[in-house]
Design a protein around this motif. Structure first.
Motif, PDB file in Angstrom:
ATOM      1  N   THR A 137      -0.305  85.787  49.515  1.00 22.71           N
ATOM      2  CA  THR A 137      -0.252  87.108  48.875  1.00 22.71           C
ATOM      3  C   THR A 137       0.521  88.094  49.738  1.00 22.71           C
ATOM      4  N   SER A 186      -4.730  81.934  52.673  1.00 20.51           N
ATOM      5  CA  SER A 186      -3.500  81.139  52.786  1.00 20.51           C
ATOM      6  C   SER A 186      -2.354  81.977  53.371  1.00 20.51           C
ATOM      7  N   GLY A 187      -2.400  83.279  53.137  1.00 17.57           N
ATOM      8  CA  GLY A 187      -1.325  84.166  53.596  1.00 17.57           C
ATOM      9  C   GLY A 187      -0.257  84.391  52.542  1.00 17.57           C
ATOM     10  N   ASP A 192      -8.553  92.939  52.413  1.00 24.47           N
ATOM     11  CA  ASP A 192      -9.917  92.538  52.742  1.00 24.47           C
ATOM     12  C   ASP A 192      -9.924  91.303  53.624  1.00 24.47           C
ATOM     13  N   VAL A 217     -16.624  83.898  51.714  1.00 19.48           N
ATOM     14  CA  VAL A 217     -17.467  85.061  51.998  1.00 19.48           C
ATOM     15  C   VAL A 217     -17.376  86.099  50.877  1.00 19.48           C
TER      16      VAL A 217
END
Ligand code: IMP
Ligand code: MG
Length: 180
Positions: free
Chosen positions: A106, A103-104, A99, A152
């Protein structure tokens, strides 16, 4: 529009347009490769469903679930796999479907995890991207919309499991999650 939403970033028409663009690029790049689209639960489920219906070549779908977020608005950085892939990825072309990349952490973790299981290729398709928040170098191979540093919700994205059902992507007003 809900009272807790400050601004709609992408409405249904804008979402559909971007999904079609991404699916066209993926169809072209993965024709006859029988790719596996791996959705990261839960946030990706709406995007995943829209995306694969626009893919015009054979493909498979799979899901993984990881925990890193807890109930806050920031990644804990500690990632654990809650639901693993139920397939052998050796020699397969994997496309992670996300989605949003924040932070990147995952995706960096998951890409390493799948590469270690000898996938042929591992790429990333993320509907949203917040590059200003990156803690680790990670550039999505397929990216929908770049957004500023705001929290969001909608189109699968939640705050405390709420708002995933909204058909648009909107900015959650800070007063809806601050001071709790
Ligand atoms: P990362 O590991 O920090 O890149 O975190 C990515 C995950 O955090 C996404 O898959 C979302 O579940 C969640 N996330 C990051 N930013 C937002 C946001 O603005 N709204 C809702 N969820 C978010
Ligand atoms: Mg997610």
């Amino acid at each position: 529009m809900l009272n807790e939403i400050g601004e709609i970033l992408f409405n249904e028409r804008e979402i559909d347009m971007k999904v079609r663009e991404l699916a066209a690029a993926l169809t072209e790049d993965y024709r006859d490769k029988n790719p596996v689209f791996v959705g990261i639960l839960k946030g990706s489920f709406v995007f995943m469903a829209d995306l694969v219906r626009r893919i015009e070549t054979d493909c498979e779908v799979a899901f993984m679930s990881v925990s890193s977020y807890g109930s806050g608005v920031e990644s804990s950085g500690r990632i654990t796999i809650r639901k693993d892939l139920e397939m052998d990825v050796e020699g397969r072309h994997i496309v992670f479907v996300e989605d949003i990349i924040d932070s990147g952490m995952t995706l960096a973790y998951l890409m390493r995890y799948v590469a270690n299981r000898n996938a042929a290729t591992v790429k990333v398709c993320s509907f949203l991207d917040k590059p200003s928040r990156r803690k680790i170098k990670l550039v999505p191979d397929y990216r929908g919309y770049e957004i500023p540093d705001a929290f969001v919700v909608g189109y699968g994205l939640d705050y405390n499991e709420k708002y995933r059902n909204l058909p648009y992507v909107g900015i959650l007003k800070p007063e809806a999650y601050l001071n709790r």
